[in-house]
Design a protein around this motif. Structure first.
Motif, PDB file in Angstrom:
ATOM      1  N   PHE A  96       0.825  -1.088   0.052  1.00 22.16           N
ATOM      2  CA  PHE A  96      -0.078   0.022  -0.103  1.00 22.16           C
ATOM      3  C   PHE A  96       0.998   1.362  -0.051  1.00 22.16           C
ATOM      4  O   PHE A  96       0.702   2.272  -0.707  1.00 22.16           O
ATOM      5  CB  PHE A  96      -1.009   0.025   1.272  1.00 22.16           C
ATOM      6  CG  PHE A  96      -1.725   1.269   1.369  1.00 22.16           C
ATOM      7  CD1 PHE A  96      -2.695   1.360   0.710  1.00 22.16           C
ATOM      8  CD2 PHE A  96      -1.463   2.157   2.374  1.00 22.16           C
ATOM      9  CE1 PHE A  96      -3.645   2.518   0.884  1.00 22.16           C
ATOM     10  CE2 PHE A  96      -2.073   3.373   2.637  1.00 22.16           C
ATOM     11  CZ  PHE A  96      -3.350   3.523   1.717  1.00 22.16           C
ATOM     12  N   THR A 106      -6.669   0.888  -1.559  1.00 20.11           N
ATOM     13  CA  THR A 106      -7.783   0.650  -0.674  1.00 20.11           C
ATOM     14  C   THR A 106      -8.963   0.492  -1.495  1.00 20.11           C
ATOM     15  O   THR A 106      -9.215   1.338  -2.390  1.00 20.11           O
ATOM     16  CB  THR A 106      -7.847   1.485   0.353  1.00 20.11           C
ATOM     17  OG1 THR A 106      -6.940   1.446   1.298  1.00 20.11           O
ATOM     18  CG2 THR A 106      -9.316   0.790   1.314  1.00 20.11           C
ATOM     19  N   TYR A 152      -7.597  -4.463   0.267  1.00 19.52           N
ATOM     20  CA  TYR A 152      -6.576  -3.985  -0.754  1.00 19.52           C
ATOM     21  C   TYR A 152      -6.833  -4.616  -2.189  1.00 19.52           C
ATOM     22  O   TYR A 152      -7.415  -5.808  -2.420  1.00 19.52           O
ATOM     23  CB  TYR A 152      -5.284  -4.600  -0.237  1.00 19.52           C
ATOM     24  CG  TYR A 152      -5.033  -4.158   0.899  1.00 19.52           C
ATOM     25  CD1 TYR A 152      -4.178  -3.164   1.382  1.00 19.52           C
ATOM     26  CD2 TYR A 152      -5.222  -4.905   2.179  1.00 19.52           C
ATOM     27  CE1 TYR A 152      -3.810  -2.767   2.710  1.00 19.52           C
ATOM     28  CE2 TYR A 152      -5.188  -4.636   3.438  1.00 19.52           C
ATOM     29  CZ  TYR A 152      -4.192  -3.529   3.646  1.00 19.52           C
ATOM     30  OH  TYR A 152      -3.895  -3.250   5.140  1.00 19.52           O
TER      31      TYR A 152
END
Length: 417
Positions: free
Chosen positions: A173, A180, A191
């Motif tokens: 991320f 997201t 994710y």
């Protein structure tokens, strides 16, 4: 207005107007357009999982727009056609989609192990094969939470009990290889690949050079703050110290920043040339501890003369004002602070302590009571209860009878918690 010297009051009112407190709240229902306009103005909304009152990302819009439907923020952030995305901007944050290319330099830094938590960088380096497996799993199966991956060590309390899968997806991320896709359940992040989650119109945008992206982030920051020191500007998007002086000099050169001095400020400041200069501010708002206006405590003290610290991590016996304390903005001053808790089972907004600031007046309890009623209704709570703690409690309690019910939030709002 061409002026290179500001009074403290002028600076404070300019800052409040830039943050969305210079105009009245909407009279009618708040819609998607108004909410997105506010987020565009702020540039970033901090995310935090603490749910003592309401998760913090819902609160800035309430402070500025009033009792809007919280489902609207869920929709624009994590719905089928999101207009926002999540990334590390101030802290974990929601941002307008159009800003995604401006953070690709930070994503590249993260891939190089720069600017991210040392533990994340070490895990990516030492467990590169595992991280690649996790990425391939999500690419193959679609958006997943860390708990659904069930790969590797499941955690034993270290790193907040993070499993190997959680460490891997958080690292991905940070590098921008995952984003997201949605949030669900107890605010669990799901994710997905950016190219499958974000609109193609965003992912296909060219990546600007680092210096150009940073200059634009500084422009967004000064528009959101109105007037700010170099340190204030760096803090807004957590910009690196390296290169900051050069970027700010470039922005002065191109007219995006106007150097000014503010009476009482020890450091030089910069003014947004397009900033509004209101003669007065008529705001009335409870502020999240993580609200953009006050999240940089040094700036808060400089603007309002109030030393504000969140005491969540302070042992209970050593707390001065309480656990989850919200300052109260009245006009252009912070006049009170209240330690709040939403008792959802009892349908009560608890004012566990209430304290006056030096700028409080005899109208402060009245205005604060009105704001507490509005918040209770927005949260779907039936009443407000004031505990006898703090020097404002005696004046505030009679204005909030315990049996009264408030409208404004209803079950729709309560169901989002």
């Amino acid at each position: 207005m061409a002026k290179d010297k500001l009074t403290a009051g002028e600076a404070r009112r300019i800052a409040l107007a830039a943050q969305g407190f210079g105009t009245p709240r909407p009279d009618g229902p708040v819609g998607r357009r108004q909410l997105l306009k506010l987020v565009d103005r702020l540039g970033v909304v901090q995310i935090d999982s603490v749910n003592v009152v309401s998760r913090t990302h819902y609160l800035p819009a309430f402070s500025r727009l009033g009792a809007y439907p919280r489902a609207l923020l869920d929709e624009v952030a994590w719905g089928k056609k999101p207009a926002l995305f999540e990334y590390w901007a101030h802290e974990a944050s929601l941002l307008p989609l159009g800003l995604q290319p401006l953070f690709r330099w930070r994503m590249q830094d993260a891939r190089d192990g720069v600017g991210i938590w040392k533990g994340v960088a070490r895990f990516r380096r030492e467990r590169a094969d595992f991280v690649e497996r996790v990425l391939n799993e999500i690419a193959t199966r679609g958006p997943m939470s860390a708990s659904e991956l069930e790969m590797g060590h499941k955690g034993n309390g270290g790193w907040w009990g993070w499993s190997d899968a959680k460490r891997a997806v958080e690292g991905l991320f940070w590098t921008g290889e995952l984003t997201t896709a949605t949030r669900r359940g107890t605010f669990e992040r799901v994710y997905g690949l950016p190219e499958k989650v974000l609109p193609k119109a965003v992912t296909s945008l060219p990546t600007p050079p680092r210096e150009e992206a940073q200059r634009e982030l500084y422009r967004i920051a000064i528009r959101a703050m109105g007037v700010a020191t170099a340190k204030d500007l760096r803090d807004y998007f957590r910009m690196p110290v390296e290169g900051a002086k050069a970027r700010l000099a470039e922005l002065v050169e191109d007219g995006s920043l106007s150097p000014v001095t503010v009476k009482g400020w020890r450091e030089a400041a910069y003014l947004d040339p397009a900033a509004r200069w209101p003669r007065r501010i008529d705001a009335q708002a409870l502020l999240s501890p993580f609200d953009n206006l006050i999240w940089f405590r040094e700036r808060t003290e400089r603007l309002f003369g109030v030393r504000y610290r969140i005491e969540i991590y302070t042992p209970a016996a050593k707390r001065t004002h309480g656990y989850y304390v919200l300052p109260f903005l009245e006009g252009d001053a912070l006049t009170a602070r209240v330690d709040l808790k939403a008792d959802r089972k009892a349908s009560v907004l608890l004012v566990q302590a209430s304290h006056a600031e030096p700028w409080a007046s005899n109208q402060t309890p009245v205005k604060l009571a009105a704001e507490l009623k509005l918040m209770a209704g927005w949260l779907g709570l039936g009443s407000v209860r004031v505990e006898n703690r703090g020097d404002l409690a005696a004046a505030l309690a009679p204005l909030l009878p315990r049996s009264k019910h408030f409208g404004g939030g209803g079950s729709e709002a309560a169901s989002l918690e």
